[in-house]
Design a protein around this motif. Structure first.
Motif, PDB file in Angstrom:
ATOM      1  N   PRO A  82      55.635  19.012  32.574  1.00 30.99           N
ATOM      2  CA  PRO A  82      54.959  17.855  33.323  1.00 30.99           C
ATOM      3  C   PRO A  82      53.578  18.553  33.452  1.00 30.99           C
ATOM      4  CG  PRO A  82      56.388  19.160  34.867  1.00 30.99           C
ATOM      5  CD  PRO A  82      56.639  19.601  33.539  1.00 30.99           C
ATOM      6  N   PRO A  83      52.606  17.749  33.844  1.00 30.96           N
ATOM      7  CA  PRO A  83      51.171  18.193  34.083  1.00 30.96           C
ATOM      8  C   PRO A  83      51.173  18.746  35.254  1.00 30.96           C
ATOM      9  CG  PRO A  83      51.253  15.932  34.564  1.00 30.96           C
ATOM     10  CD  PRO A  83      52.779  16.241  34.067  1.00 30.96           C
ATOM     11  N   SER A  84      50.091  20.004  35.450  1.00 30.91           N
ATOM     12  CA  SER A  84      49.774  20.354  36.537  1.00 30.91           C
ATOM     13  C   SER A  84      48.776  19.708  37.442  1.00 30.91           C
ATOM     14  CB  SER A  84      49.393  21.916  36.432  1.00 30.91           C
ATOM     15  OG  SER A  84      48.627  22.355  37.331  1.00 30.91           O
ATOM     16  N   PRO A  85      48.936  19.634  38.857  1.00 27.46           N
ATOM     17  CA  PRO A  85      47.999  18.810  39.647  1.00 27.46           C
ATOM     18  C   PRO A  85      46.535  19.297  39.363  1.00 27.46           C
ATOM     19  CG  PRO A  85      49.796  19.264  40.999  1.00 27.46           C
ATOM     20  CD  PRO A  85      50.041  20.055  39.669  1.00 27.46           C
ATOM     21  N   ALA A  86      46.588  20.731  39.247  1.00 28.84           N
ATOM     22  CA  ALA A  86      45.090  21.388  39.118  1.00 28.84           C
ATOM     23  C   ALA A  86      44.338  20.962  37.813  1.00 28.84           C
ATOM     24  CB  ALA A  86      45.184  22.952  38.855  1.00 28.84           C
ATOM     25  N   GLY A  87      45.206  20.250  36.855  1.00 27.11           N
ATOM     26  CA  GLY A  87      44.719  20.094  35.647  1.00 27.11           C
ATOM     27  C   GLY A  87      44.324  18.608  35.516  1.00 27.11           C
ATOM     28  N   ALA A  88      44.578  17.590  36.521  1.00 28.67           N
ATOM     29  CA  ALA A  88      44.343  16.398  36.551  1.00 28.67           C
ATOM     30  C   ALA A  88      43.020  15.884  36.023  1.00 28.67           C
ATOM     31  CB  ALA A  88      44.766  15.548  37.866  1.00 28.67           C
ATOM     32  N   ALA A  89      41.873  16.535  36.362  1.00 29.68           N
ATOM     33  CA  ALA A  89      40.532  16.236  36.296  1.00 29.68           C
ATOM     34  C   ALA A  89      40.207  16.503  34.803  1.00 29.68           C
ATOM     35  CB  ALA A  89      39.589  17.169  37.094  1.00 29.68           C
ATOM     36  N   THR A  90      40.694  17.466  34.316  1.00 31.68           N
ATOM     37  CA  THR A  90      40.737  17.842  32.745  1.00 31.68           C
ATOM     38  C   THR A  90      41.288  16.574  32.016  1.00 31.68           C
ATOM     39  OG1 THR A  90      40.762  19.982  33.131  1.00 31.68           O
ATOM     40  CG2 THR A  90      41.153  19.268  30.692  1.00 31.68           C
ATOM     41  N   ASP A  91      42.419  15.985  32.418  1.00 30.86           N
ATOM     42  CA  ASP A  91      42.998  14.942  31.904  1.00 30.86           C
ATOM     43  C   ASP A  91      42.336  13.668  31.800  1.00 30.86           C
ATOM     44  OD1 ASP A  91      45.408  16.446  31.014  1.00 30.86           O
ATOM     45  OD2 ASP A  91      46.531  15.946  32.918  1.00 30.86           O
ATOM     46  N   ARG A  92      41.662  13.486  32.916  1.00 32.15           N
ATOM     47  CA  ARG A  92      40.596  12.328  33.127  1.00 32.15           C
ATOM     48  C   ARG A  92      39.771  12.298  32.150  1.00 32.15           C
ATOM     49  NH1 ARG A  92      42.343  12.993  38.425  1.00 32.15           N
ATOM     50  NH2 ARG A  92      40.446  14.051  39.035  1.00 32.15           N
ATOM     51  N   THR A  93      38.859  13.723  31.890  1.00 30.79           N
ATOM     52  CA  THR A  93      38.067  13.967  30.940  1.00 30.79           C
ATOM     53  C   THR A  93      38.274  13.939  29.646  1.00 30.79           C
ATOM     54  OG1 THR A  93      36.991  15.559  32.176  1.00 30.79           O
ATOM     55  CG2 THR A  93      36.499  15.962  30.182  1.00 30.79           C
ATOM     56  N   GLY A  94      39.383  13.944  29.395  1.00 29.18           N
ATOM     57  CA  GLY A  94      40.174  13.701  28.078  1.00 29.18           C
ATOM     58  C   GLY A  94      40.301  12.134  27.596  1.00 29.18           C
ATOM     59  N   LEU A  95      40.428  11.459  28.724  1.00 32.71           N
ATOM     60  CA  LEU A  95      40.596   9.801  28.419  1.00 32.71           C
ATOM     61  C   LEU A  95      39.183   9.428  28.370  1.00 32.71           C
ATOM     62  CD1 LEU A  95      43.035   8.676  31.349  1.00 32.71           C
ATOM     63  CD2 LEU A  95      43.000   8.492  28.956  1.00 32.71           C
TER      64      LEU A  95
ATOM     65  N   ALA B 299      36.886  11.047  27.108  1.00 29.52           N
ATOM     66  CA  ALA B 299      36.358  11.218  25.617  1.00 29.52           C
ATOM     67  C   ALA B 299      37.120  10.017  24.550  1.00 29.52           C
ATOM     68  CB  ALA B 299      36.868  12.470  25.450  1.00 29.52           C
ATOM     69  N   ALA B 300      38.243   9.770  24.872  1.00 31.73           N
ATOM     70  CA  ALA B 300      38.953   8.800  24.226  1.00 31.73           C
ATOM     71  C   ALA B 300      38.142   7.366  24.288  1.00 31.73           C
ATOM     72  CB  ALA B 300      40.535   8.726  24.533  1.00 31.73           C
ATOM     73  N   VAL B 301      37.811   7.156  25.382  1.00 31.64           N
ATOM     74  CA  VAL B 301      37.269   5.768  25.442  1.00 31.64           C
ATOM     75  C   VAL B 301      35.847   5.869  24.751  1.00 31.64           C
ATOM     76  CG1 VAL B 301      35.674   4.467  27.015  1.00 31.64           C
ATOM     77  CG2 VAL B 301      37.893   5.229  27.627  1.00 31.64           C
ATOM     78  N   ALA B 302      35.308   7.078  24.710  1.00 27.21           N
ATOM     79  CA  ALA B 302      33.723   7.315  23.960  1.00 27.21           C
ATOM     80  C   ALA B 302      34.277   7.128  22.451  1.00 27.21           C
ATOM     81  CB  ALA B 302      33.216   8.619  24.385  1.00 27.21           C
ATOM     82  N   ALA B 303      35.139   7.744  21.787  1.00 29.39           N
ATOM     83  CA  ALA B 303      35.632   7.737  20.376  1.00 29.39           C
ATOM     84  C   ALA B 303      35.831   6.088  20.127  1.00 29.39           C
ATOM     85  CB  ALA B 303      36.791   8.409  20.196  1.00 29.39           C
ATOM     86  N   MET B 304      36.473   5.479  20.964  1.00 32.34           N
ATOM     87  CA  MET B 304      36.919   4.006  20.791  1.00 32.34           C
ATOM     88  C   MET B 304      35.574   3.341  20.595  1.00 32.34           C
ATOM     89  SD  MET B 304      38.975   1.638  19.973  1.00 32.34           S
ATOM     90  CE  MET B 304      40.532   2.081  20.355  1.00 32.34           C
ATOM     91  N   ARG B 305      34.696   3.564  21.592  1.00 31.45           N
ATOM     92  CA  ARG B 305      33.161   2.890  21.436  1.00 31.45           C
ATOM     93  C   ARG B 305      32.705   3.229  20.116  1.00 31.45           C
ATOM     94  NH1 ARG B 305      32.363   0.344  25.797  1.00 31.45           N
ATOM     95  NH2 ARG B 305      32.722   1.289  28.079  1.00 31.45           N
ATOM     96  N   GLY B 306      33.080   4.341  19.158  1.00 27.98           N
ATOM     97  CA  GLY B 306      32.563   4.311  17.949  1.00 27.98           C
ATOM     98  C   GLY B 306      33.176   3.476  17.019  1.00 27.98           C
ATOM     99  N   ILE B 307      34.366   2.913  17.260  1.00 28.85           N
ATOM    100  CA  ILE B 307      35.150   2.157  16.425  1.00 28.85           C
ATOM    101  C   ILE B 307      34.870   0.362  16.654  1.00 28.85           C
ATOM    102  CG2 ILE B 307      37.471   1.578  15.888  1.00 28.85           C
ATOM    103  CD1 ILE B 307      38.135   4.514  16.927  1.00 28.85           C
ATOM    104  N   VAL B 308      34.739   0.131  17.813  1.00 32.20           N
ATOM    105  CA  VAL B 308      34.493  -1.254  18.139  1.00 32.20           C
ATOM    106  C   VAL B 308      33.275  -1.369  18.719  1.00 32.20           C
ATOM    107  CG1 VAL B 308      37.028  -1.679  18.760  1.00 32.20           C
ATOM    108  CG2 VAL B 308      35.481  -1.114  20.291  1.00 32.20           C
TER     109      VAL B 308
END
Length: 211
Positions: free
Chosen positions: A71-84, A86-95
């Motif tokens: 499972p994820p660590s609560p301490a890493g949740a902010a990093t997971d959101r940063t990853g999301l 980045a994924a949105v930014a990557a999608m903006r380069g596609i559509v």
């Protein structure tokens, strides 16, 4: 099954589903605490939405990129959101058009937290099995950020989900001011039958909300 390809750009890792015609709209989907972007529900959803003309990126959250299980660590949740983000930014380069964000369970919760903090980031939210509270602990609601959400949201939830009953979900969702909708999946638990239900109804409802 429609084709998809591995995707790697910067810190983003996952799989990209492209429709036959050029896509104007994009959707980023991520997984729950115990899974990864290969989860059957996410694959089925990505297939359904790409068939409807969207580009869909299934991505692994940073915690899953660091280790293959656990499972994820609560301490890493902010990093997971940063990853999301980045994924949105990557999608903006596609559509060229709007990008929506969603996920299953933990991933969906992190998507809502990110959207609450950054209201202009995405155009809509798609939430499979939102973990309203820990099983058996209905007093520990995970809704404190709902009033800050500024985009439409579609919740897809099993009627046998221990992380929140349909009645509890109906009581919580009105905290979100923009349009929302709840689609109950009869007799489904937290895994939503691994995507084996009528996803065309989800695609239609989400399209209506996101427009």
């Amino acid at each position: 099954m429609r084709s998809f390809t591995p995707f790697a750009e910067g810190s983003v890792r996952g799989f990209l589903h492209l429709p036959e015609a050029a896509a104007e709209r994009g959707l980023v989907l991520t997984h729950g605490a115990g899974g990864n972007c290969r989860a059957p529900l996410l694959v089925a959803a990505a297939e359904a939405f790409s068939a409807a003309g969207l580009a869909v990126l299934r991505c692994d959250l940073p915690f899953r990129q660091r280790r293959p299980s656990g499972p994820p660590s609560p301490a890493g949740a902010a990093t997971d959101r940063t990853g999301l983000k980045a994924a949105v930014a990557a999608m903006r380069g596609i559509v060229s058009g709007p990008v929506s964000l969603g996920g299953q369970s933990y991933g969906g919760r992190q998507a809502t937290l990110l959207a609450a903090d950054e209201p202009d980031l995405v155009s809509a939210l798609l939430l499979f099995s939102y973990p309203l509270h820990p099983p058996g602990k209905p007093d520990r609601l995970r809704t404190e950020h709902f009033p800050r959400l500024r985009v439409p949201a579609l919740f897809v939830h099993g009627t046998a989900d221990p992380f929140g009953s349909i009645a509890e979900m109906r009581g919580a969702i009105p905290l979100i001011a923009p349009p929302t909708r709840l689609i109950p999946i009869e007799s489904a638990g937290h895994d939503l039958r691994r995507g084996r239900f009528d996803l065309s109804a989800v695609v239609s409802a989400f399209s209506d909300l996101a427009d």
